[in-house]
Design an enzyme around this catalytic site. Sequence first.
Site, PDB file in Angstrom:
ATOM      1  CE  LYS A 273      -6.267  -0.311   7.585  1.00 25.61           C
ATOM      2  NZ  LYS A 273      -6.415  -1.383   8.602  1.00 25.61           N
TER       3      LYS A 273
ATOM      4  CB  SER B  65      -1.768  -4.032  13.627  1.00 23.41           C
ATOM      5  OG  SER B  65      -2.716  -5.083  13.713  1.00 23.41           O
TER       6      SER B  65
ATOM      7  CD  GLU C  27      -9.070   1.481  -1.976  1.00 27.52           C
ATOM      8  OE1 GLU C  27      -8.687   2.505  -2.585  1.00 27.52           O
ATOM      9  OE2 GLU C  27      -8.302   0.693  -1.416  1.00 27.52           O
TER      10      GLU C  27
END
Length: 393
Positions: free
Chosen positions: A89, A377, A111
């Site tokens: 991310k 990931s 968010e």
Amino acid sequence: MTYNINDKGYYGEFGGAYIPEMLYPNVEELRQNYLKIMAEPSFKEEFDQLLKDYVGRPSPLYLAKRLSEKYNTKIYLKREDLNHTGAHKINNTIGQILMAQRLGKKRIIAETGAGQHGVATATVCALMGLECIVYMGEIDIARQAPNVARMKMLGATVVPALSGSRTLKDATNEAIRDWINNPVNTHYIIGSVVGPHPYPDMVARFQAVVSEEMQWQLQEKEGKTTPDYVIACVGGGSNAAGAFYHYLENTDVKLIAVEAAGKGVNSGESAATSALGKEGVIHGSKTLLMQTGDGQITEPYSISAGLDYPGIGPMHAHLYKTGRAEFISITDDQAMNAGLELSKLEGIIPAIESSHALAVFEQKKFKPEDVVVLSLSGRGDKDLQNYIDYFNL
Ligand SMILES: *Cc1c(COP(=O)(O)O)cnc(C)c1O
């Protein structure tokens, strides 16, 4: 046939920008500038430098010998779990904070559901000294206390969303409301390849560093830039978009997208969007999403907080519809066992999201000569309590 975005902001029939009129100026400002800014040499230089020195890129492409032996095929793990903050991310939030700076924004909103994107956003705001407001459902704040604490330590303000089911979609509504009220000084950092155009394309381009590295790493290790398969889990779809990106148009490379089946695709507790979803609009883009007969969004379920999303990004809806990617759904149980297996075989404790991708090896046979790259990931530190509860550790 192209699998990339067209100049109208669509992947095939999916994508676009279905937004309230009051959001139009914000989204339009971004749309008009994002490609130009990303093409600036100074932007590229700063992005690459931060990915190297701050995130720790390139992430290794690791040949998992014992896992490969067990499944009688050649498995490489793309180690996004080794990035700063523990997942892919950060690639996107670094890109977007630089974008926000170039656009003259002083205030960042985001968010978050599980808190992972909130942490990645709070991290880059601390790095750049920008104000950070993270909207999070009141229920999620209670469920994800360690990530809330991280965000606070990083200097972010965490604002509880108190309406509706008090989870991710309510936090999204609050963030959108904030952006409408602060159109000039605020950038909204979206955390996956979702949202109105240009977000899915912008996020995919920031994550594309993953397959860019895979190409030269495979060249070094295998003497060719392409694998036979790329496997990645899909929540919104950003790690998959990054791992697929440079192979989208090369159909010799087979793409496998892995969704969370929760307690089973037909159990009523699932997040298997391609299997269960229908066309509709969510977060400003036309895509596939889980919904009731009259179009209300269905509450998704997965043991993995990062895959617990009722839609998929428009790129993935197109990859599904055209058959370019094979979609496989994996239950909670299958994922948890695959996570434990990787821990014991390779000494790597994966995020439960990534464990879904790993579970594919029990579901599908690969040939001994196949080169398979799997997007690992994230790491499993954040999921330890889940693993403890599940396996009675
Ligand atoms: C958030 C997250 C995901 C799911 O998000 P995508 O946008 O689908 O990649 C997957 N793995 C990890 C480790 C995550 O934190």
